[in-house]
Design a protein around this motif. Structure first.
Motif: not given
Length: 256
Positions: A9-11, A84-85, A151-152, A161-162
């Motif tokens: 929910g926070v994400l 950080d998901y 981009a998520i 950016v990964p």
């Protein structure tokens, strides 16, 4: 310790602040709605996660897909989620985007054509067929003949950016652009909405691979990701140059 449901929910909370910038899709000509053009063979389709596999809520979808012309341009977005998901949670984040786009914004389905997570996994967005020219609702005024890729994450100034994400964006953009489109070039698109940076009917000269902010008053896709668009363009052009008919030398003359 927070429960998994609370963490998700926070994400997804920041999404409510981001989705307002995207606009409803303009309708394609009647002759294109039924089936839509299929792009000619060229680059292979990247591996991706289907709507079935990320468990899109098809009961929420208000109307079937509409189609437009093969992509003359790509618009890059970010979703605004914390970065950080866990990538295993990306499908839940995408379902939250779908719910917001339908319930809050009143659209038929999720607005983006594709989404990419920080691990480089590509997800099918709006329904209608990943290999077809599905009319999205990702870039107000410029949904016709374009593709929207989100981009998520949240890629503001100073955020890394990964590399897997950027690699996937390159591969996806190179694949979805129509044959002859030059990722390093520009394109003239006609605005369909006065709420964009351009008046309705105005011809806008944009990069073939643009950021959302190029056509709308927004910070999307974030300063960090926006700064990488020149690299994305160069890499996509090199990738397309390996396929006959897709290089800049075979660029199609834009038709308005």
């Amino acid at each position: 310790m927070w429960s998994r449901r609370l963490v998700l929910g926070v994400l997804v909370l920041p999404l409510a602040l981001l989705v307002f910038g995207d606009g409803p899709a303009s309708r394609a000509p009647e002759t294109e709605r039924a089936t839509g053009p299929r792009p000619p063979r060229g680059l292979p389709q990247p591996a991706l996660v289907s709507r079935r596999d990320w468990h899109a809520d098809e009961k929420l979808v208000r109307e079937g897909p509409h189609y437009t012309g093969a992509a003359r341009a790509v618009f890059v977005h970010h979703t605004g989620n914390p970065n950080d998901y866990d990538c295993a949670d990306a499908p839940a984040l995408i379902r939250a985007v779908q719910r917001d786009h339908i319930r809050q914004d009143g659209w038929d389905d999720i607005g983006y054509n594709f989404l990419v997570d920080r691990c480089g996994t590509i997800y099918e967005g709006r329904a209608g067929g990943v290999g077809r020219a599905v009319l999205g609702a990702h870039t107000k005024g410029f949904n016709v003949d374009t593709v929207g890729i989100a981009a998520i994450g949240n890629f503001g100034e100073g955020v890394a950016v990964p590399k897997p994400m950027l690699d996937a964006l390159v591969e996806l953009a190179a694949w979805k652009l129509r044959p002859g489109a030059d990722p390093l070039g520009s394109v003239d698109l006609i605005s369909t909405n006065d709420e964009s940076r351009f008046d309705e009917g105005q011809v806008a000269g944009l990069h073939v691979i643009s950021g959302h902010r190029d056509s709308f008053e927004t910070r999307c896709p974030g300063d960090a990701l926006y700064a990488l668009l020149p690299e994305l363009r160069e890499r996509a052009a090199k990738l397309r140059a390996t396929v006959p008919g897709h290089s800049a030398a075979a660029r199609l003359r834009p038709s308005l």
